[in-house]
Design a protein around this motif. Structure first.
Motif, PDB file in Angstrom:
ATOM      1  N   HIS A  50      -0.290  -8.100   0.213  1.00  0.00           N
ATOM      2  CA  HIS A  50       0.068  -6.857   0.884  1.00  0.00           C
ATOM      3  C   HIS A  50       1.543  -6.770   1.257  1.00  0.00           C
ATOM      4  O   HIS A  50       2.024  -5.682   1.592  1.00  0.00           O
ATOM      5  CB  HIS A  50      -0.806  -6.659   2.122  1.00  0.00           C
ATOM      6  N   GLY A 105       0.803  -1.209   0.000  1.00  0.00           N
ATOM      7  CA  GLY A 105       0.000   0.000   0.000  1.00  0.00           C
ATOM      8  C   GLY A 105       0.838   1.262   0.000  1.00  0.00           C
ATOM      9  O   GLY A 105       0.373   2.337  -0.418  1.00  0.00           O
ATOM     10  N   LEU A 133      -2.278  -5.686  -5.078  1.00  0.00           N
ATOM     11  CA  LEU A 133      -3.217  -5.293  -4.026  1.00  0.00           C
ATOM     12  C   LEU A 133      -4.620  -5.805  -4.324  1.00  0.00           C
ATOM     13  O   LEU A 133      -5.337  -6.272  -3.424  1.00  0.00           O
ATOM     14  CB  LEU A 133      -3.225  -3.774  -3.870  1.00  0.00           C
TER      15      LEU A 133
END
Length: 238
Positions: free
Chosen positions: A116, A98, A111
């Motif tokens: 992640h 992120g 994503l």
């Protein structure tokens, strides 16, 4: 692939050293590497091994579809942690995708797939082939400092096993090619002998006749020779 019990690193390193090259091929060794990594390094949900030669990349082994899909997305985009690790033979850690800015095309796709965090470690393979051990997780910050150190150590042992497997595979393939070449040469020599006996010509003339027959029929020389030998009458028994 079903999950197995976690493995102590010392046992994993020993397993890498006990791989029997005569009982598997290179891809089989790479699958063992990926499987052992998943059982040994904390945080891994799926692992894979990428092989890269020039501009050609492929996932030679994977423990689950998530790893394969993430690898192939990087190949399609021409960039990503696994490709960078293979190119630099370094450790490429992505604690939280992120917050990642390095691969603007790959990151959104990862994503979206639920990845992640990831960790990739370069694997020196053989001459013009490089590779990477890739580890993926659906959780951010899945690989702490201890996991990174363990992954680096594990990859060192894995690189030895993979290099040995690649050398063994290449040597075996060369031996098979040499054996095939010897067999082809033998049947060509037999065919030449048959032509020499029937046409009362020299060895060079027999080879020219055989070559012309190959060209006229658009067949490989060895196939023409084999057919001629097979059709030849057997020598009378004494």
């Amino acid at each position: 692939m079903t999950d197995q019990q976690p493995l102590d690193p010392t046992h994993a390193f020993a397993e890498l050293g006990r791989i029997k090259l005569h009982e598997t091929d290179l891809d089989g060794v790479l699958l063992q590497v990926a499987t052992l990594a998943k059982r040994t390094i904390p945080g891994i949900e799926d692992a894979s091994v990428s092989l890269i030669r020039a501009k050609n990349a492929r996932t030679a082994a994977f423990t689950g579809e998530l790893a394969r899909q993430m690898d192939e997305r990087q190949y399609e985009e021409g960039g990503g942690p696994c490709m960078e690790a293979a190119a630099t033979l370094a450790v490429v850690s992505v604690p939280d995708l992120g917050d990642e800015q390095r691969w603007p095309h790959y990151t959104p796709a990862a994503l979206k797939a639920g990845v992640h965090s990831s960790l990739s470690v370069g694997l020196p393979m053989h001459e013009d082939v490089t590779g990477a051990l890739n580890m993926y997780s659906r959780k951010p910050d899945a690989f702490d400092d201890e996991a990174v150190v363990l992954a680096r150590t594990f990859s060192g042992y894995a690189a030895v096993a993979v290099s040995n497997a690649h050398t063994y595979d290449a040597t075996t393939t060369l031996a098979q090619h040499m054996q095939a070449a010897m067999e082809h040469r033998a049947v060509i020599e037999q065919a030449k002998g048959i032509i020499m006996a029937s046409r009362h010509c020299t060895a060079d003339e027999a080879f020219k006749i055989l070559s012309k027959l190959s060209q006229d029929t658009n067949r490989k020389l060895r196939d023409v020779a084999a057919a001629l030998v097979e059709q030849a009458p057997a020598s009378p028994k004494r």
